[in-house]
Design a protein around this motif. Structure first.
Motif, mmCIF file in Angstrom:
data_model
loop_
_atom_site.group_PDB
_atom_site.id
_atom_site.type_symbol
_atom_site.label_atom_id
_atom_site.label_comp_id
_atom_site.label_asym_id
_atom_site.label_seq_id
_atom_site.Cartn_x
_atom_site.Cartn_y
_atom_site.Cartn_z
ATOM 1 N N SER A 119 0.808 -1.224 0.000
ATOM 2 C CA SER A 119 0.000 0.000 0.000
ATOM 3 C C SER A 119 0.837 1.267 0.000
ATOM 4 C CB SER A 119 -0.921 0.025 1.219
ATOM 5 O OG SER A 119 -0.193 0.331 2.405
ATOM 6 N N LYS A 120 2.067 1.186 0.526
ATOM 7 C CA LYS A 120 2.980 2.334 0.663
ATOM 8 C C LYS A 120 2.476 3.369 1.664
ATOM 9 C CE LYS A 120 4.693 1.671 -4.037
ATOM 10 N NZ LYS A 120 4.855 2.240 -5.399
ATOM 11 N N ILE A 121 1.420 3.027 2.404
ATOM 12 C CA ILE A 121 0.915 3.914 3.454
ATOM 13 C C ILE A 121 1.843 3.823 4.657
ATOM 14 C CG2 ILE A 121 -0.996 4.303 5.072
ATOM 15 C CD1 ILE A 121 -2.890 3.264 2.899
ATOM 16 N N ALA A 124 1.405 1.485 8.295
ATOM 17 C CA ALA A 124 0.098 0.940 7.922
ATOM 18 C C ALA A 124 -0.345 -0.215 8.810
ATOM 19 C CB ALA A 124 0.129 0.490 6.466
ATOM 20 N N VAL A 287 -0.411 9.060 -2.067
ATOM 21 C CA VAL A 287 -0.451 8.007 -1.055
ATOM 22 C C VAL A 287 -1.645 8.313 -0.164
ATOM 23 C CG1 VAL A 287 0.704 6.896 0.882
ATOM 24 C CG2 VAL A 287 2.043 7.639 -1.099
ATOM 25 N N PRO A 288 -2.697 7.490 -0.221
ATOM 26 C CA PRO A 288 -3.915 7.812 0.543
ATOM 27 C C PRO A 288 -3.715 7.586 2.035
ATOM 28 C CG PRO A 288 -4.113 5.655 -0.457
ATOM 29 C CD PRO A 288 -2.817 6.223 -0.957
ATOM 30 N N ASP A 289 -4.628 8.137 2.818
ATOM 31 C CA ASP A 289 -4.622 7.871 4.259
ATOM 32 C C ASP A 289 -5.208 6.498 4.548
ATOM 33 O OD1 ASP A 289 -3.780 10.616 5.232
ATOM 34 O OD2 ASP A 289 -5.538 11.116 4.036
ATOM 35 N N MET A 290 -6.150 6.080 3.685
ATOM 36 C CA MET A 290 -6.754 4.754 3.782
ATOM 37 C C MET A 290 -6.976 4.216 2.379
ATOM 38 S SD MET A 290 -9.588 4.841 6.846
ATOM 39 C CE MET A 290 -10.132 6.550 6.748
ATOM 40 N N ALA A 308 -4.814 1.369 6.583
ATOM 41 C CA ALA A 308 -4.834 2.783 6.963
ATOM 42 C C ALA A 308 -3.575 3.140 7.735
ATOM 43 C CB ALA A 308 -6.064 3.079 7.824
ATOM 44 N N ARG A 309 -3.294 4.434 7.779
ATOM 45 C CA ARG A 309 -2.249 4.938 8.662
ATOM 46 C C ARG A 309 -2.506 4.432 10.074
ATOM 47 N NH1 ARG A 309 -3.239 11.023 7.775
ATOM 48 N NH2 ARG A 309 -3.299 10.859 10.051
#
Length: 454
Positions: A119-121, A124, A287-290, A308-309
């Motif tokens: 995800s690259k979050i 995460a 890069v989304p938060d979720m 998610a973060r």
């Protein structure tokens, strides 16, 4: 005294033979008697699919079809993939098909680790569910709790699920059964430019107009402190509508000014289907938060989830579990599918064969009045079908193309606000020979319907 419940009688068979060798019955009549009227079926004579192998399925009458819709993008690695079958069989043979999240589950942890990395979050964490609808529900709960707001931004022409809250953020009238919602939703311009009020603009002008519209909506249609924007990088049910790559990134720049969260709904665009990136949102440089996911991850076994973060995922101050989400069978299946996608570079396969299909359809569209637009990314292609005026939606033509394609041995889908968009989304395991075969059948179907339209 012992009470018993009698088993309800089922209408007996009415002659004929099923492909399995069992007597045939009037399954369609039985379906209509017990299923809700709003659960529609494809085709004038609906299909019962009874077996599959590779990228083909066989119906109850023994007819085999090349599948270009994959159970609405869910049979992502085709049918009877050995690695998937072996993983599931091994788990079932252990006798443990369910535990719930109250117990440690190795395959669930292993899967979450892979998804968090992909995800690259940052920092995460992953919560697994049983469907995309449930995944989006979880993401909305997290966003509203984290931001202490029930205000949500969504895109016009969007689809996010069939539950109470997700219907409330779905910007497609065909799938919004009720105006009641626990959320206050404001709809932004999205990827469907063909019927947009900003139609005709080039990419840069369209993005600038959409961002200006977002700022105005934030000023006049919200009470501040918006919880989140939820967006599909490519709108699935909406007819594979694709925004300019810069649009969602430009939206996020505005949202970052107030800390509003960004949720990327990757239920249909995830796992390399768009070809150019592993998750659709990456094309926007965001890069989304979720990020929510489901559909093809487990190759047909029920799974979904949200990544998610860490601070967002951990914001809930009440207990929470998932009874069926991330169960042992679904997670071993998902691990097998995800490993197969990565090991065989199916993202590249989607890019290569998607270009082949899109180029072939685009060339045909130049000579077919029926096809107003060919759009999409990778193995996610939509055809906007219109009437003689070149604009009016033509749902009857879409239904006719489905019938013609089926007659030629090809299964495809349809969607869009008006049901006039052909949706093409084969398994990522599609071969070049199958891509050319399906393209030929589809072109023949389009030409026949176009000729009939006159």
């Amino acid at each position: 005294m012992t009470s018993t419940t009698e088993r309800p009688e089922v209408e007996p068979a009415r002659g004929g033979t099923h492909a399995s060798g069992e007597p045939a019955d009037d399954l369609l009549a039985r379906h209509r008697a017990v299923a809700p009227s709003w659960t529609s079926l494809y085709y004038e004579e609906p299909l019962e699919l009874v077996s599959g192998s590779g990228n083909r399925v066989t119906d109850s009458r023994g007819r085999t079809y090349l599948d270009f819709f994959g159970g609405i993008l869910t049979n992502m690695v085709g049918y009877d993939l050995p690695a998937l079958r072996e993983a599931v069989t091994k788990q079932i043979s252990r006798g443990v098909v369910h535990t719930s999240t109250l117990y440690l589950l190795r395959s669930q942890v292993e899967l979450a680790e892979k998804i968090a990395r992909l995800s690259k979050i940052p920092d995460a964490k992953v919560f697994l569910t049983s469907s995309g609808t449930e995944a989006n529900e979880a993401a909305l709960l997290l966003a509203m709790t984290y931001r202490r707001s029930n205000q949500v931004l969504a895109l016009r022409n969007s689809y996010h699920g069939r539950s109470f809250a997700t219907v409330g953020i779905t910007g497609n009238r065909s799938w919004s059964a009720s105006s009641f919602s626990p959320l206050q939703t404001t709809y932004l311009q999205g990827g469907y430019r063909f019927r947009s009020s900003f139609r005709g603009m080039d990419d840069d002008a369209y993005v600038d107009a959409c961002v200006a519209d977002l700022r105005e909506l934030l000023a006049v249609a919200t009470a501040g402190d918006v919880a989140c924007l939820i967006a599909e990088p490519v709108q699935g049910v909406g007819g594979f509508a694709v925004p300019p790559d810069r649009l969602l990134g430009a939206y996020k720049e505005v949202l970052d000014e107030t800390g509003t969260l960004f949720i990327s709904d990757e239920v249909q665009t995830g796992w390399g289907r768009t070809g150019e990136t592993f998750f659709g949102i990456e094309a926007s440089g965001v890069v989304p938060d979720m990020l929510t996911f489901a559909k093809g991850l487990a190759g047909g076994y029920a799974i979904g989830g949200v990544v998610a973060r860490g601070d967002v995922m951990d914001c809930l101050d009440a207990n929470g579990i998932s009874t069926f989400g991330g169960n042992p069978v679904a997670t071993v299946a998902a691990n097998a599918v995800l490993d197969h996608v990565l090991d065989h570079d199916l993202q590249h396969n989607a890019a290569r064969l998607g270009a082949l299909l899109k180029d072939g359809l685009g060339a045909a569209a130049q000579r077919l009045d029926l096809v107003a637009e060919v759009r999409g990314k990778g193995l996610m292609i939509g055809l906007e079908l219109v009437g003689a005026d070149g604009y009016a939606p033509h749902p009857a033509a879409a239904a006719a193309v489905l019938e013609q394609a089926r007659a030629g041995g090809l299964l495809i889908g349809k969607g869009g606000l008006h049901g006039n968009v052909i949706r093409i989304a084969p398994p990522l395991t599609l071969t070049e020979d199958e891509a050319r075969e399906g393209l030929g059948v589809l072109l023949t179907a389009l030409e026949a319907v176009d000729a009939a339209q006159g």
